[in-house]
Motif scaffolding. Structure first.
Motif: not given
Length: 269
Positions: A10-14, A73-75, A83-84, A188-201
């Motif tokens: 999840v992308f989000g603050g503290s 990549w870290a995820f 990924i949410i 962009y490019p967050e959603v594309v990179l997730a697809r390249e590493l085969e993760m749902c977004y």
């Protein structure tokens, strides 16, 4: 050394991960440098979740300087499968009102110069982006928003601009007349990179302001950074509930097509 894994990223603050149990903050190394910040890993209803502040904890990274490849990549390194990605967006159409939620289904890229792929060669690799957002996660997000009873849009096309500046009136009017619905600086490019590493977004967007094209045709205030932060913070509670619902109601055993290698490799193009 203890090994950490997570099913959801999840992308989000503290403040976003206050509902997690057994939270630990870890550093993850990647071939693309460090991610935006340390990653918080915890549990919710027995599901493992990793949280990463997209802009850094102090919001120190502007959109064009976010290390998107390192973040994704870290995820992946932690084992994340889904990924949410909550975001703030501006409205380009009068029916997309401030305070509305949008379950984005398409994007249009107007950024430039961003490192936007893991496929740098030597084999030319193409991936399908006809449907960039995970249909399964989108359906669960829609279900969550329906149950919460808030005003939302089941679809929306986000135009992604370079930032960190906001649009001119001329640019904004162009986007509006093209029929795009919302505007953002990080999809962009967050959603594309997730697809390249085969993760749902999935992207759940909250409309924090009217972009300046609408301002020029009506009686609303032009967007400011303060306005965006204020409106986003007002809706964090609802965003948390949507995130929690997705985590709890996503079947762990179901196979989604986003997890397949949706790529068409060609040599010598």
């Amino acid at each position: 050394m203890e090994q950490y894994t997570a099913e959801f990223g999840v992308f989000g603050g503290s403040g976003f991960y206050s509902f997690l149990e057994n939270v630990k903050e870890i550093k993850v190394e990647t071939p693309y440098g460090p991610p935006s910040d340390v990653i918080a890993i915890g549990e919710y209803k027995g599901r493992s979740v990793a949280f990463l502040p997209r802009h850094g904890k102090l919001h120190q990274l502007p959109p064009h300087k976010i290390p998107y490849r390192a973040n994704i990549w870290a995820f992946k390194k932690l084992g994340v499968k889904r990924i949410i990605a909550p975001t703030a967006v501006g409205s380009l159409q009068s029916e997309y009102k401030v305070g509305d939620f949008v379950v984005t289904d398409q994007f249009v890229d107007f950024t430039r110069g961003r490192e936007c792929t893991f496929y740098e060669g030597p084999i030319t690799t193409h991936i399908s982006m006809a449907e960039p957002y995970c249909p399964e996660l989108r359906g669960i997000a829609i279900e969550a928003l329906e149950k919460l009873g808030v005003r939302f849009h089941r679809t929306g096309t986000v135009v992604v601009i370079q930032g960190p500046r906001f649009s001119t009136k001329a640019e904004s009017l162009f986007f509006t007349r093209m029929g795009f619905h919302i505007i953002n600086m990080t999809q962009y490019p967050e959603v594309v990179l997730a697809r390249e590493l085969e993760m749902c977004y999935v992207n759940i967007a909250v409309v924090t302001d009217y972009d300046v094209g609408i301002v020029s045709e009506g009686n609303v205030q032009p967007v400011t950074q303060e306005m965006v932060i204020k409106k986003f913070n007002e809706n964090i509670g609802t965003l948390k509930e949507v995130v929690k619902y997705i985590i709890e109601h996503t079947p762990p055993e179901r196979h989604c097509k986003c997890g397949e290698a949706l790529k068409d490799a060609r040599v010598g193009e």
